[in-house]
Design a protein around this motif. Structure first.
Motif, PDB file in Angstrom:
ATOM      1  N   ILE A  35      -2.239  11.074  -0.803  1.00  0.00           N
ATOM      2  CA  ILE A  35      -1.324  10.313  -0.801  1.00  0.00           C
ATOM      3  C   ILE A  35       0.150  10.979  -1.178  1.00  0.00           C
ATOM      4  CG2 ILE A  35      -0.382   8.318  -2.828  1.00  0.00           C
ATOM      5  CD1 ILE A  35      -2.449   7.242  -0.805  1.00  0.00           C
ATOM      6  N   MET A  36       0.193  12.017  -2.241  1.00  0.00           N
ATOM      7  CA  MET A  36       1.450  12.830  -2.257  1.00  0.00           C
ATOM      8  C   MET A  36       1.785  13.350  -0.851  1.00  0.00           C
ATOM      9  SD  MET A  36       0.872  14.828  -5.922  1.00  0.00           S
ATOM     10  CE  MET A  36      -0.306  15.826  -5.393  1.00  0.00           C
ATOM     11  N   LYS A  37       1.024  13.958   0.046  1.00  0.00           N
ATOM     12  CA  LYS A  37       1.450  14.423   1.283  1.00  0.00           C
ATOM     13  C   LYS A  37       2.030  13.138   2.017  1.00  0.00           C
ATOM     14  CE  LYS A  37      -0.517  18.087   3.060  1.00  0.00           C
ATOM     15  NZ  LYS A  37       0.280  19.177   2.728  1.00  0.00           N
ATOM     16  N   LEU A  38       1.548  12.106   2.006  1.00  0.00           N
ATOM     17  CA  LEU A  38       2.107  11.144   2.757  1.00  0.00           C
ATOM     18  C   LEU A  38       3.506  10.575   2.520  1.00  0.00           C
ATOM     19  CD1 LEU A  38      -1.153   9.107   3.732  1.00  0.00           C
ATOM     20  CD2 LEU A  38       0.199  10.590   5.230  1.00  0.00           C
ATOM     21  N   ILE A  39       3.732  10.518   1.049  1.00  0.00           N
ATOM     22  CA  ILE A  39       5.117  10.258   0.380  1.00  0.00           C
ATOM     23  C   ILE A  39       5.858  11.196   0.846  1.00  0.00           C
ATOM     24  CG2 ILE A  39       6.214  10.224  -1.781  1.00  0.00           C
ATOM     25  CD1 ILE A  39       3.619   8.947  -2.948  1.00  0.00           C
ATOM     26  N   ASP A  40       5.419  12.458   0.891  1.00  0.00           N
ATOM     27  CA  ASP A  40       6.402  13.629   1.158  1.00  0.00           C
ATOM     28  C   ASP A  40       6.976  13.615   2.740  1.00  0.00           C
ATOM     29  OD1 ASP A  40       6.771  14.737  -1.260  1.00  0.00           O
ATOM     30  OD2 ASP A  40       5.120  16.479  -0.841  1.00  0.00           O
TER      31      ASP A  40
ATOM     32  N   ASN B  61       4.906   4.577   0.467  1.00  0.00           N
ATOM     33  CA  ASN B  61       5.867   4.451  -0.704  1.00  0.00           C
ATOM     34  C   ASN B  61       5.148   4.092  -1.861  1.00  0.00           C
ATOM     35  OD1 ASN B  61       7.773   3.261  -2.517  1.00  0.00           O
ATOM     36  ND2 ASN B  61       9.199   4.532  -1.474  1.00  0.00           N
ATOM     37  N   LEU B  62       5.141   4.378  -3.270  1.00  0.00           N
ATOM     38  CA  LEU B  62       4.359   4.058  -4.194  1.00  0.00           C
ATOM     39  C   LEU B  62       4.330   2.500  -4.224  1.00  0.00           C
ATOM     40  CD1 LEU B  62       4.883   6.643  -6.637  1.00  0.00           C
ATOM     41  CD2 LEU B  62       2.816   6.179  -5.565  1.00  0.00           C
ATOM     42  N   GLU B  63       5.630   1.828  -3.915  1.00  0.00           N
ATOM     43  CA  GLU B  63       5.706   0.796  -4.363  1.00  0.00           C
ATOM     44  C   GLU B  63       5.131  -0.267  -2.978  1.00  0.00           C
ATOM     45  OE1 GLU B  63       6.216  -0.711  -6.931  1.00  0.00           O
ATOM     46  OE2 GLU B  63       6.436   1.636  -7.886  1.00  0.00           O
ATOM     47  N   ASP B  64       4.662   0.305  -2.060  1.00  0.00           N
ATOM     48  CA  ASP B  64       3.908  -0.435  -0.969  1.00  0.00           C
ATOM     49  C   ASP B  64       2.885  -1.296  -1.539  1.00  0.00           C
ATOM     50  OD1 ASP B  64       5.882   0.729   0.685  1.00  0.00           O
ATOM     51  OD2 ASP B  64       4.727   2.112   1.544  1.00  0.00           O
TER      52      ASP B  64
ATOM     53  N   THR C 230       0.022  -2.931  -5.520  1.00  0.00           N
ATOM     54  CA  THR C 230       0.694  -1.685  -5.012  1.00  0.00           C
ATOM     55  C   THR C 230      -0.072  -0.656  -4.939  1.00  0.00           C
ATOM     56  OG1 THR C 230       1.739  -0.963  -7.057  1.00  0.00           O
ATOM     57  CG2 THR C 230       2.939  -2.789  -5.750  1.00  0.00           C
ATOM     58  N   ILE C 231       0.226   0.435  -4.173  1.00  0.00           N
ATOM     59  CA  ILE C 231      -0.399   1.885  -4.107  1.00  0.00           C
ATOM     60  C   ILE C 231      -0.203   2.568  -5.602  1.00  0.00           C
ATOM     61  CG2 ILE C 231       0.131   4.238  -3.424  1.00  0.00           C
ATOM     62  CD1 ILE C 231       0.821   3.096  -0.651  1.00  0.00           C
ATOM     63  N   PHE C 232       0.952   2.167  -6.171  1.00  0.00           N
ATOM     64  CA  PHE C 232       1.029   2.772  -7.631  1.00  0.00           C
ATOM     65  C   PHE C 232       0.103   2.247  -8.696  1.00  0.00           C
ATOM     66  CE2 PHE C 232       3.028   1.679 -11.596  1.00  0.00           C
ATOM     67  CZ  PHE C 232       3.533   3.171 -12.167  1.00  0.00           C
TER      68      PHE C 232
ATOM     69  N   ASN D 164     -10.283   1.614  -6.804  1.00  0.00           N
ATOM     70  CA  ASN D 164      -8.861   1.677  -6.515  1.00  0.00           C
ATOM     71  C   ASN D 164      -8.933   2.883  -5.396  1.00  0.00           C
ATOM     72  OD1 ASN D 164      -7.567  -0.272  -8.276  1.00  0.00           O
ATOM     73  ND2 ASN D 164      -7.743   1.374  -9.926  1.00  0.00           N
ATOM     74  N   PHE D 165      -9.729   3.897  -5.611  1.00  0.00           N
ATOM     75  CA  PHE D 165      -9.666   5.029  -4.863  1.00  0.00           C
ATOM     76  C   PHE D 165     -10.290   4.869  -3.627  1.00  0.00           C
ATOM     77  CE2 PHE D 165      -7.441   6.334  -8.573  1.00  0.00           C
ATOM     78  CZ  PHE D 165      -6.901   7.739  -8.174  1.00  0.00           C
ATOM     79  N   VAL D 166     -11.020   3.939  -3.420  1.00  0.00           N
ATOM     80  CA  VAL D 166     -11.833   3.339  -1.890  1.00  0.00           C
ATOM     81  C   VAL D 166     -10.615   2.605  -1.148  1.00  0.00           C
ATOM     82  CG1 VAL D 166     -13.584   1.982  -0.682  1.00  0.00           C
ATOM     83  CG2 VAL D 166     -14.050   3.329  -2.948  1.00  0.00           C
ATOM     84  N   ALA D 167      -9.908   2.054  -1.842  1.00  0.00           N
ATOM     85  CA  ALA D 167      -8.732   1.511  -1.108  1.00  0.00           C
ATOM     86  C   ALA D 167      -7.610   2.248  -0.902  1.00  0.00           C
ATOM     87  CB  ALA D 167      -8.053   0.435  -2.135  1.00  0.00           C
ATOM     88  N   LEU D 168      -7.381   3.291  -1.490  1.00  0.00           N
ATOM     89  CA  LEU D 168      -6.489   4.447  -1.282  1.00  0.00           C
ATOM     90  C   LEU D 168      -7.200   5.154   0.080  1.00  0.00           C
ATOM     91  CD1 LEU D 168      -5.567   5.630  -4.836  1.00  0.00           C
ATOM     92  CD2 LEU D 168      -3.820   4.638  -3.250  1.00  0.00           C
TER      93      LEU D 168
END
Length: 334
Positions: free
Chosen positions: A70-75, A80-83, A99-101, A148-152
């Motif tokens: 997730i951090m790499k895709l944000i960079d 976006n965290l609010e997506d 949201t992703i956040f 949550n982390f399965v969804a991520l």
């Protein structure tokens, strides 16, 4: 670390051998240096544990694999965290509005776990978990959730158009983490865990959801050793995994919900096994199989891997946490 600290650490870890776990490994480092590493016991009650053997990391997967992705895709400005989940996955409301956040901070309202693995497997299990709806959570309360982390994981697959395993393992290969993987091919180099269906688990993931989904999940499934995890921490602290801005936001932000405090993706102390040594500025995570990784803001870190589920999946947890607390108290008192 001085000789007295090392002797005390060894004594603490040895006190749990053949009672709480058959094997354990520890690595203490700071920024770009290894201060101490050692290996104890056996990987299965018989064969001596070596430096190349790998442990089932359990929920350390959440920070080493999923949060990293997730951090790499944000960079890369791809998410976006609010997506909202609905931007990437076709799910009905109210889950589509999570949201992703909220997924990363366990404030989504999605249940902690699911027993759907008892009825379904592989893609069908994956799809059914993705479609599980959140519980009512109007105050965005904290509830630690593997789901949550399965969804991520699903979001990462949709955005990258690659399998989660392929995408994540490519990151590890680039970093030189050659012993970190899902579904290890050489099961003889894995540390045994509990018993499933009458057989000792060796080289297969302990977590039921990850296992019945085929061995790969965003919440669990990674195998690794202390040397590879130290490479991960070194690169994390050098901003080679995520930009300084993203890394510091994820590890310094404090999300408070009632009595619970968390970072983004990472846990914030005090938590079981790290209750006294670090304040909430520290970050890391624990794993169900008896694994842990904790980092202080000055770069001092502790990696402790065991197979504490070998003797019992649940009853040994309090005793294991006493040992983890003692280890972290020694390490972070300096």
């Amino acid at each position: 670390m001085n000789k007295e600290d090392i002797e005390t650490l060894n004594s603490v870890i040895n006190s749990g051998l053949n009672k709480l776990y058959t094997g354990a490994s520890i690595l203490i480092g700071k920024k770009d240096k290894v201060l101490y590493r050692n290996f104890f016991g056996t990987k299965d009650g018989e064969e001596v544990l070596t430096e190349s053997d790998i442990f089932d990391l359990a929920s350390l997967t959440k920070i080493i694999a999923t949060t990293t992705g997730i951090m790499k895709l944000i960079d890369e400005n791809k998410i976006n965290l609010e997506d909202k989940i609905g931007k990437y996955i076709k799910v009905s409301s109210p889950k589509s509005k999570v949201t992703i956040f909220e997924l990363l901070t366990h404030t989504s309202g999605i249940p902690a776990y699911s027993q759907l693995w008892q009825k379904y497997s592989r893609d069908e299990l994956y799809d059914r978990i993705i479609n599980l709806q959140p519980q009512e959570n109007t105050n965005k309360c904290y509830e630690y959730s593997c789901l949550n982390f399965v969804a991520l994981m699903k979001i990462i697959e949709v955005v990258t158009q690659r399998s989660f395993k392929e995408y994540i393992e490519n990151i590890f290969t680039t970093l030189g983490m050659r012993n970190t993987c899902y579904k290890p091919k050489n099961k003889e180099k894995t540390v045994a865990t509990s018993i499933r269906d009458g057989k000792r688990i060796k080289g297969e993931v302990e977590d039921e959801i990850a296992y019945y989904m085929g061995g790969v999940s965003g919440n669990a499934g990674l195998f690794s050793n202390v040397d590879d995890l130290s490479i991960f921490v070194f690169n994390l602290l050098d901003y080679n995994i995520a930009s300084k801005e993203t890394f510091e936001f994820f590890t310094k932000a404090l999300i408070k919900r009632g009595e619970n405090i968390t970072h983004i993706g990472y846990m914030a102390p005090p938590v079981a096994g790290c209750q006294y040594a670090l304040d909430s500025s520290g970050f890391g995570h624990n794993g169900f199989t008896g694994t842990s990784l904790w980092v202080r803001t000055d770069g001092l870190f502790s990696i402790f891997l065991t197979n504490s589920v070998y003797y019992d999946r649940f009853l040994k947890k309090p005793e294991l946490n006493v040992i983890r607390n003692r280890i972290n108290n020694i390490v972070f008192s300096k």
